[in-house]
Design an enzyme around this catalytic site. Sequence first.
Site, PDB file in Angstrom:
ATOM      1  N   ARG A 215     -39.626  27.277   5.787  1.00  0.00           N
ATOM      2  CA  ARG A 215     -40.128  27.632   7.111  1.00  0.00           C
ATOM      3  C   ARG A 215     -39.209  27.080   8.194  1.00  0.00           C
ATOM      4  O   ARG A 215     -38.929  27.740   9.194  1.00  0.00           O
ATOM      5  CB  ARG A 215     -41.561  27.110   7.266  1.00  0.00           C
ATOM      6  CG  ARG A 215     -42.300  27.702   8.440  1.00  0.00           C
ATOM      7  CD  ARG A 215     -43.808  27.495   8.308  1.00  0.00           C
ATOM      8  NE  ARG A 215     -44.359  28.350   7.263  1.00  0.00           N
ATOM      9  CZ  ARG A 215     -45.015  27.888   6.200  1.00  0.00           C
ATOM     10  NH1 ARG A 215     -45.206  26.600   6.038  1.00  0.00           N
ATOM     11  NH2 ARG A 215     -45.488  28.724   5.303  1.00  0.00           N
TER      12      ARG A 215
ATOM     13  N   ASP B 144     -44.896  35.170   6.389  1.00  0.00           N
ATOM     14  CA  ASP B 144     -45.241  35.521   5.016  1.00  0.00           C
ATOM     15  C   ASP B 144     -44.297  34.733   4.132  1.00  0.00           C
ATOM     16  O   ASP B 144     -43.071  34.812   4.287  1.00  0.00           O
ATOM     17  CB  ASP B 144     -45.127  37.014   4.734  1.00  0.00           C
ATOM     18  CG  ASP B 144     -45.945  37.394   3.502  1.00  0.00           C
ATOM     19  OD1 ASP B 144     -47.174  37.198   3.537  1.00  0.00           O
ATOM     20  OD2 ASP B 144     -45.368  37.846   2.505  1.00  0.00           O
TER      21      ASP B 144
ATOM     22  N   PHE C 117     -49.704  21.512   0.965  1.00  0.00           N
ATOM     23  CA  PHE C 117     -50.749  22.463   0.593  1.00  0.00           C
ATOM     24  C   PHE C 117     -50.120  23.531  -0.286  1.00  0.00           C
ATOM     25  O   PHE C 117     -48.902  23.585  -0.465  1.00  0.00           O
ATOM     26  CB  PHE C 117     -51.413  23.081   1.836  1.00  0.00           C
ATOM     27  CG  PHE C 117     -50.485  23.854   2.728  1.00  0.00           C
ATOM     28  CD1 PHE C 117     -50.331  25.229   2.578  1.00  0.00           C
ATOM     29  CD2 PHE C 117     -49.766  23.223   3.728  1.00  0.00           C
ATOM     30  CE1 PHE C 117     -49.483  25.957   3.400  1.00  0.00           C
ATOM     31  CE2 PHE C 117     -48.915  23.934   4.562  1.00  0.00           C
ATOM     32  CZ  PHE C 117     -48.773  25.300   4.389  1.00  0.00           C
TER      33      PHE C 117
ATOM     34  N   THR D 100     -52.578  33.750  11.459  1.00  0.00           N
ATOM     35  CA  THR D 100     -53.036  33.099  10.236  1.00  0.00           C
ATOM     36  C   THR D 100     -54.453  32.574  10.415  1.00  0.00           C
ATOM     37  O   THR D 100     -54.883  32.291  11.541  1.00  0.00           O
ATOM     38  CB  THR D 100     -52.104  31.940   9.831  1.00  0.00           C
ATOM     39  OG1 THR D 100     -52.511  31.412   8.567  1.00  0.00           O
ATOM     40  CG2 THR D 100     -52.149  30.811  10.857  1.00  0.00           C
ATOM     41  N   HIS D 101     -55.167  32.442   9.301  1.00  0.00           N
ATOM     42  CA  HIS D 101     -56.457  31.762   9.268  1.00  0.00           C
ATOM     43  C   HIS D 101     -56.332  30.478   8.456  1.00  0.00           C
ATOM     44  O   HIS D 101     -57.328  29.828   8.161  1.00  0.00           O
ATOM     45  CB  HIS D 101     -57.526  32.670   8.642  1.00  0.00           C
ATOM     46  CG  HIS D 101     -57.934  33.826   9.514  1.00  0.00           C
ATOM     47  ND1 HIS D 101     -57.062  34.822   9.910  1.00  0.00           N
ATOM     48  CD2 HIS D 101     -59.139  34.144  10.070  1.00  0.00           C
ATOM     49  CE1 HIS D 101     -57.708  35.692  10.664  1.00  0.00           C
ATOM     50  NE2 HIS D 101     -58.968  35.312  10.778  1.00  0.00           N
ATOM     51  N   ASN D 102     -55.096  30.122   8.111  1.00  0.00           N
ATOM     52  CA  ASN D 102     -54.809  28.944   7.297  1.00  0.00           C
ATOM     53  C   ASN D 102     -54.504  27.760   8.210  1.00  0.00           C
ATOM     54  O   ASN D 102     -53.493  27.752   8.929  1.00  0.00           O
ATOM     55  CB  ASN D 102     -53.616  29.257   6.384  1.00  0.00           C
ATOM     56  CG  ASN D 102     -53.249  28.122   5.461  1.00  0.00           C
ATOM     57  OD1 ASN D 102     -53.128  26.974   5.878  1.00  0.00           O
ATOM     58  ND2 ASN D 102     -53.037  28.432   4.195  1.00  0.00           N
TER      59      ASN D 102
END
Length: 208
Positions: free
Chosen positions: A195, A75, A166, A14-16
Amino acid sequence: MTRRLGPGSLVIATHNAGKLKEISALLEPHGLKCLSAGSLGLPEPAETGTTFVQNALLKAHAAAQASGIVALADDSGLAVEALDGRPGVYTADWAERQWFEGSAGRDWFMAMGKVEGMLQERGPEVSRAAAFHCVLALAWPEGESAVYEGRVAGSLAWPPRGTLGFGYDPVFVPAGMEQTFAELDPAEKHRISHRADAFAKLVAEQFA
C-alpha cells in the site's frame, strides 16, 4: 495529465476499519479529511472484476457517484507463487465463513490455514514465495479516474505470528526481514508495504 486532488474530504471506499486506519494515516500529511464509505452508509458494490485494477475502479466510481465526493478505493491481495497467484482478487473471499461453518463474517485464521494446507499438499520443497499487491484507484464524481499499483515481495511463515496487522499479515514475512507484517511496528509496515508503494506513486503524481 491526470486530474489532481484538491483540499477537502475524500471518501475511502471501504467498510474495513483496519484498511481505513492505514489509508488515513498515509493521507493525513496531505491535509485530506478521510471519510469511510461505511460511515456515509454507502452500499458495498459487488466486486465482479477479475483483476485488482478492475475491482479498485469499480469501488472508487461507485463511491464517488453515490457521495458526490472524490473517492479512493483500494483493492489488494495476496498472490502465492506455488498456488498460481491465488488467492489474488479472492483474498478476502477465502476468509468468508459459510452458513454451515458457524457465525457469519470473515475468519482470517481459516483463510491463512487454507493457504498453508494447499502449500503442504504440494510437498516439503514447495516454494513459499508470495507477494502482496495493491491497486489504488481515484475517481471523481464526473467520471475521471487514476490508478496506482504497488507490490511487496516476501514469503509465507507458519504458524501465524503477531497481533498488529490484519488479514494475512501474521503469515507474511517481507523480503529481507524476519518479522511478519503483524509483528512489525505499524509505522515500519506503512513504510515498506504494498500500500505504501502504491501511495508513493499516488503522492508523487497528486501532491508533488
